[in-house]
Motif scaffolding. Structure first.
Motif, short mmCIF file in Angstrom:
data_model
loop_
_atom_site.label_atom_id
_atom_site.label_comp_id
_atom_site.label_asym_id
_atom_site.label_seq_id
_atom_site.Cartn_x
_atom_site.Cartn_y
_atom_site.Cartn_z
N ALA A 222 0.80 -1.23 0.00
CA ALA A 222 0.00 0.00 0.00
C ALA A 222 0.84 1.28 0.00
O ALA A 222 0.54 2.22 -0.75
CB ALA A 222 -0.97 -0.01 1.18
N ALA A 230 -4.03 2.97 -6.06
CA ALA A 230 -4.78 2.73 -4.83
C ALA A 230 -6.29 2.76 -5.09
O ALA A 230 -7.04 1.92 -4.58
CB ALA A 230 -4.41 3.76 -3.77
N LEU A 248 -5.45 0.54 1.89
CA LEU A 248 -5.47 1.19 0.58
C LEU A 248 -6.28 2.49 0.58
O LEU A 248 -6.40 3.13 -0.46
CB LEU A 248 -6.05 0.24 -0.47
#
Length: 478
Positions: A222, A230, A248
């Motif tokens: 992430a 994302a 995320l």
């Protein structure tokens, strides 16, 4: 005095601009991908053959990346028929546009030129200059390895760094790289921890090779994701559980408006309601950022926004027309001193918009005109079907009988290319229609609409293209 031929040329250019803004050669709600590509290829061939200078000038406008790459490719393929001054002018426009294209699109373009056997001196010079301007060629070597390698081979160029050349053509022949990103890639072959230091698209392949569970991979990668990555992975992350979804979650305050609108529409209705304050705030902030100094200067504005079933788009362009309409709704709210948005479904809550029902554009246009706006903006694919043709008749009567002094400015913005008509679908001859790809382009498209309305001709259109070309080439030089 303009000739009939000048009027035809201006109309042809505007038709092509609409296509170059909206068409991507992909399936739309009313036409398949094959029809889209065939129609678009014809337009490119027609423009190149009849209006080469104007065709090249379109690169300076806010067209989509797909058509920008097609224009560049066709100009380079046909360089032999261009004059010396034409090639010089085209070279500046191409260089300016290449600087704006995403790198993967540029590598794809040069791959297409290689397959087509286009390898003239100008093509090699453009590639050389573009590569020399890349901020981190080692990063490109890792993320776009096959594209960079093919481009160097095709243009007979040597990478400036010896390590990059070794990495591209014999990557595992070295026991160590001094360049950090290259060394990280080498270590990722046998160290799981190293893959989380690589770009997502590269790390994903190594994660599969090492058998890393998807949930674990998404949580740990992430921090390396770009904002766009994302957002694209949000839906997949929700399926992996709340921890992956939280990892995320991205800061929405700096998201581009249209992309943010697409993200909002991808969320379940329950989540939109739950995050209403956050999402509304982010959309308004993005809209104010786009409006800039024009915020609140457009007077009374009413918009008719299409959220009918056809605003779903297609499987490859999901909710794209609705995304544009939602983004335009927030942007017009920022531009207007007094704003009202009317959805074709009758829905009053824009945040819960979803594709549903027929397209009663005529009824909504009547409702909009009753508000007495200074500007009426219609954002729709133009398929008025409840009842068919009512919107065109309402607008005709309004222009010819009720508002002959043009106190109300009316413009139709269409996010969908109509392959059968080689243009975006129009509502009425009396109303200018412009194609729209992103809501961020709305102010410029309203400016272009003056040409479609017939108030200006070819000379003014050429001057506008020249001004935009100068802005593009100056920005590239800087």
């Amino acid at each position: 005095m303009e000739t009939f031929g000048d009027l035809i040329a201006a109309d042809d250019v505007l038709l092509f601009v609409n296509a170059a803004i909206t068409a991507t050669g992909q399936r739309e709600f009313h036409s398949d991908a094959g029809a889209q590509r065939l129609s678009l290829d014809f337009l490119h061939a027609y423009m190149l053959g009849n209006y080469r200078d104007l065709y090249a000038g379109v690169l300076a406008l806010d067209i989509n990346d797909h058509n920008a790459a097609l224009i560049i490719r066709r100009l380079l393929e046909s360089a032999a028929v261009a004059g010396v001054e034409q090639r010089r002018s085209e070279g500046r426009l191409i260089a300016g546009r290449l600087a704006l294209l995403p790198p993967q699109r540029v590598y794809g373009l040069f791959g297409a030129l290689r397959r087509a056997g286009v390898n003239n001196r100008r093509t090699r010079a453009l590639l050389r200059d573009w590569l020399s301007a890349r901020p981190d060629l080692a990063f490109d070597a890792v993320k776009y390895r096959s594209g960079l390698k093919a481009a160097l081979r095709h243009a007979h160029l040597a990478p400036g760094d010896g390590e990059i050349g070794t990495f591209l053509f014999a990557p595992l022949s070295r026991a160590h790289y001094d360049t950090p990103v290259l060394e990280t890639w080498r270590r990722a072959h046998f160290e799981q921890a190293a893959l989380y230091e690589l770009p997502y698209t590269v790390a994903e392949g190594f994660a599969a090779r090492h058998g890393v569970p998807r949930k674990v991979f998404l949580e740990r990668i992430a921090p390396r994701l770009t904002r766009g990555e994302a957002l694209r992975l949000q839906e997949a992350a929700r399926a992996q559980g709340p921890a992956a979804a939280r990892a995320l979650r991205t800061d929405l305050s700096r998201m581009p408006l249209t992309r943010l609108a697409g993200y909002v529409l991808s969320l379940p209705a329950e989540e939109r309601v739950e995050r209403r304050e956050e999402l509304n705030g982010a959309l308004r902030t993005a809209a104010r950022r786009v409006a800039g100094v024009h915020r609140g200067t457009w007077g009374r504005v009413t918009a008719v926004l299409d959220d009918s079933f056809s605003s779903y788009g297609s499987g490859v362009k999901r909710r794209r027309p609705l995304t544009v309409a939602l983004a335009c709704h927030y942007l017009l709210g920022a531009l207007a001193g007094d704003y009202r948005g009317l959805w074709t479904s009758g829905r009053g809550d824009a945040l819960l918009a979803h594709p549903v029902g027929p397209t009663p554009l005529g009824e909504r246009v009547l409702d909009a005109l009753e508000t007495g706006p200074d500007r009426l903006v219609i954002v729709s694919d133009g398929w008025d079907n409840a009842p068919p043709g009512l919107a065109a008749e309402v607008l005709r009567v309004w222009r010819t009988r009720l508002d002959t002094a043009r106190r109300t400015s009316v413009v139709h913005l269409n996010p969908v290319y109509d392959a059968a008509d080689f243009d975006v679908r129009r509502l009425a001859a009396s109303v200018p229609t412009a194609g729209i790809r992103d809501a961020e382009d709305l102010p410029a498209l309203v400016e272009i609409a003056q040409f479609a309305e017939g108030r200006t001709g070819l000379a003014e259109l050429k001057a506008y293209l020249d001004a935009r070309a100068a802005r593009l080439t100056e920005g590239s030089a800087r």
